[in-house]
Design an enzyme around this catalytic site. Sequence first.
Site, PDB file in Angstrom:
ATOM      1  N   HIS A 123      35.283  39.360  84.156  1.00  0.00           N
ATOM      2  CA  HIS A 123      36.521  40.176  84.355  1.00  0.00           C
ATOM      3  C   HIS A 123      37.599  39.632  83.337  1.00  0.00           C
ATOM      4  O   HIS A 123      38.709  39.153  83.772  1.00  0.00           O
ATOM      5  CB  HIS A 123      37.221  40.396  85.934  1.00  0.00           C
ATOM      6  CG  HIS A 123      38.038  41.510  85.956  1.00  0.00           C
ATOM      7  ND1 HIS A 123      38.274  42.155  86.917  1.00  0.00           N
ATOM      8  CD2 HIS A 123      38.919  42.071  84.808  1.00  0.00           C
ATOM      9  CE1 HIS A 123      39.213  43.166  86.776  1.00  0.00           C
ATOM     10  NE2 HIS A 123      39.634  43.061  85.613  1.00  0.00           N
ATOM     11  N   ARG A 162      36.403  49.236  86.914  1.00  0.00           N
ATOM     12  CA  ARG A 162      36.582  49.025  87.944  1.00  0.00           C
ATOM     13  C   ARG A 162      35.060  48.707  88.438  1.00  0.00           C
ATOM     14  O   ARG A 162      34.274  49.651  88.423  1.00  0.00           O
ATOM     15  CB  ARG A 162      37.629  49.517  88.933  1.00  0.00           C
ATOM     16  CG  ARG A 162      39.208  49.090  88.667  1.00  0.00           C
ATOM     17  CD  ARG A 162      39.098  47.642  88.816  1.00  0.00           C
ATOM     18  NE  ARG A 162      40.701  47.444  88.771  1.00  0.00           N
ATOM     19  CZ  ARG A 162      41.320  47.037  87.774  1.00  0.00           C
ATOM     20  NH1 ARG A 162      40.486  46.451  86.662  1.00  0.00           N
ATOM     21  NH2 ARG A 162      42.568  46.811  87.713  1.00  0.00           N
ATOM     22  N   GLU A 208      34.116  41.146  93.090  1.00  0.00           N
ATOM     23  CA  GLU A 208      34.668  40.002  92.438  1.00  0.00           C
ATOM     24  C   GLU A 208      35.172  38.833  93.433  1.00  0.00           C
ATOM     25  O   GLU A 208      35.796  38.904  94.141  1.00  0.00           O
ATOM     26  CB  GLU A 208      35.651  40.322  91.310  1.00  0.00           C
ATOM     27  CG  GLU A 208      35.151  41.647  90.156  1.00  0.00           C
ATOM     28  CD  GLU A 208      36.035  41.968  89.330  1.00  0.00           C
ATOM     29  OE1 GLU A 208      37.043  41.487  89.200  1.00  0.00           O
ATOM     30  OE2 GLU A 208      35.706  43.117  88.786  1.00  0.00           O
TER      31      GLU A 208
HETATM   32  C1  DGY Z   1      44.046  45.131  84.681  1.00  0.00           C
HETATM   33  O1  DGY Z   1      44.909  45.046  83.947  1.00  0.00           O
HETATM   34  O2  DGY Z   1      43.921  46.022  85.401  1.00  0.00           O
HETATM   35  C2  DGY Z   1      42.806  44.310  84.231  1.00  0.00           C
HETATM   36  O3  DGY Z   1      41.760  44.833  84.912  1.00  0.00           O
HETATM   37  C3  DGY Z   1      43.069  42.914  84.821  1.00  0.00           C
HETATM   38  O4  DGY Z   1      43.175  42.601  86.191  1.00  0.00           O
END
Ligand code: DGY
Length: 313
Positions: free
Chosen positions: A280, A233, A262
């Site tokens: 992402h 993240r 983002e």
């Molecule tokens: C998740 O599954 O958390 C990935 O980062 C996609 O958002």
Amino acid sequence: MQAAPRFLQLGPVNDRFDARLAQSHGGVPLWRQPDPAAWLRAHGAAVEVLVTSSRHGCDQALLDALPGLRAICSFGVGYDAIDVDAARRRGIVISNTPDVLNDCVADLALGLILDCARRMSASDRFVRAGGWLSGSFPLGRQVSGKRLGIVGLGRIGRAVAHRALGFAMAVQYHNARPAPEAAFRYEPSLLELARWADFLVLTCPGGPRTHHLVSAEVLDALGPEGILINIARGSVVDEAALVRALEEGRLGGAGLDVYADEPNVPDALRTRDDVVLLPHIGSGTLETRLAMENLVFDNLAAFLGRGRLLTPV
Ligand code: DGY
């Protein structure tokens, strides 16, 4: 007979998913309502199941608007955008989509390692711009046999570690505490891990516990030859400190799939050649997204049938 729970979908996932939820469970797409706030005032009390995603989450304000909520089923493994504590206080159960995305996210981590070290994206730009006609591309760095530090040896971290063994890399990891039955050396100090590593890969969850875990100090420990890979993240990294470290030559490079805000990626990153920037896409393959979708629907079926989720968080 108990009335069928009312389903609300907070934000779009993809066309197939959205249509499937509407058809199978009468899921109401909140974002398509002319006035979502008015819809919540009029119908919020009847909603029993919320379908959301890692991206859309569920905050306290939405929980307050859904006083009859019993379950939240989320598409994605990360649930840092869901107010889990507030939901738990009300006895609301939550599911995510673990495991089915481990391989694709780990594959992408290795892709970023290779791209940053061998400068594949940069050399692709070089060829397209005609640079090869007037000179050779600068040498990159070897990946095989290097040192890989993993921050967060969970399911995805382990999948990254196993792939790295195929590149004869030495692997160590840092977690808040040692991971059970881990075959890799535990490093209790993140700074020491960063000092040791050639590549520092972040696979830990987001949220308050890991906020800015990768600070200026950690980046300095990784150093001018070190490469940071973030598939976790954006909140895990102090992004301003990352930009400064790159600009001042204190960090060797970065491969990023996630960002602090983002889809906004700072210009200071977008203009650099020593970073690889992805939008992402960790779980973004046809196969994995379908498996995630099916797991959401399996959770819904389990909750409806037995009152229990298959993959509770
Ligand atoms: C998740 O599954 O958390 C990935 O980062 C996609 O958002």
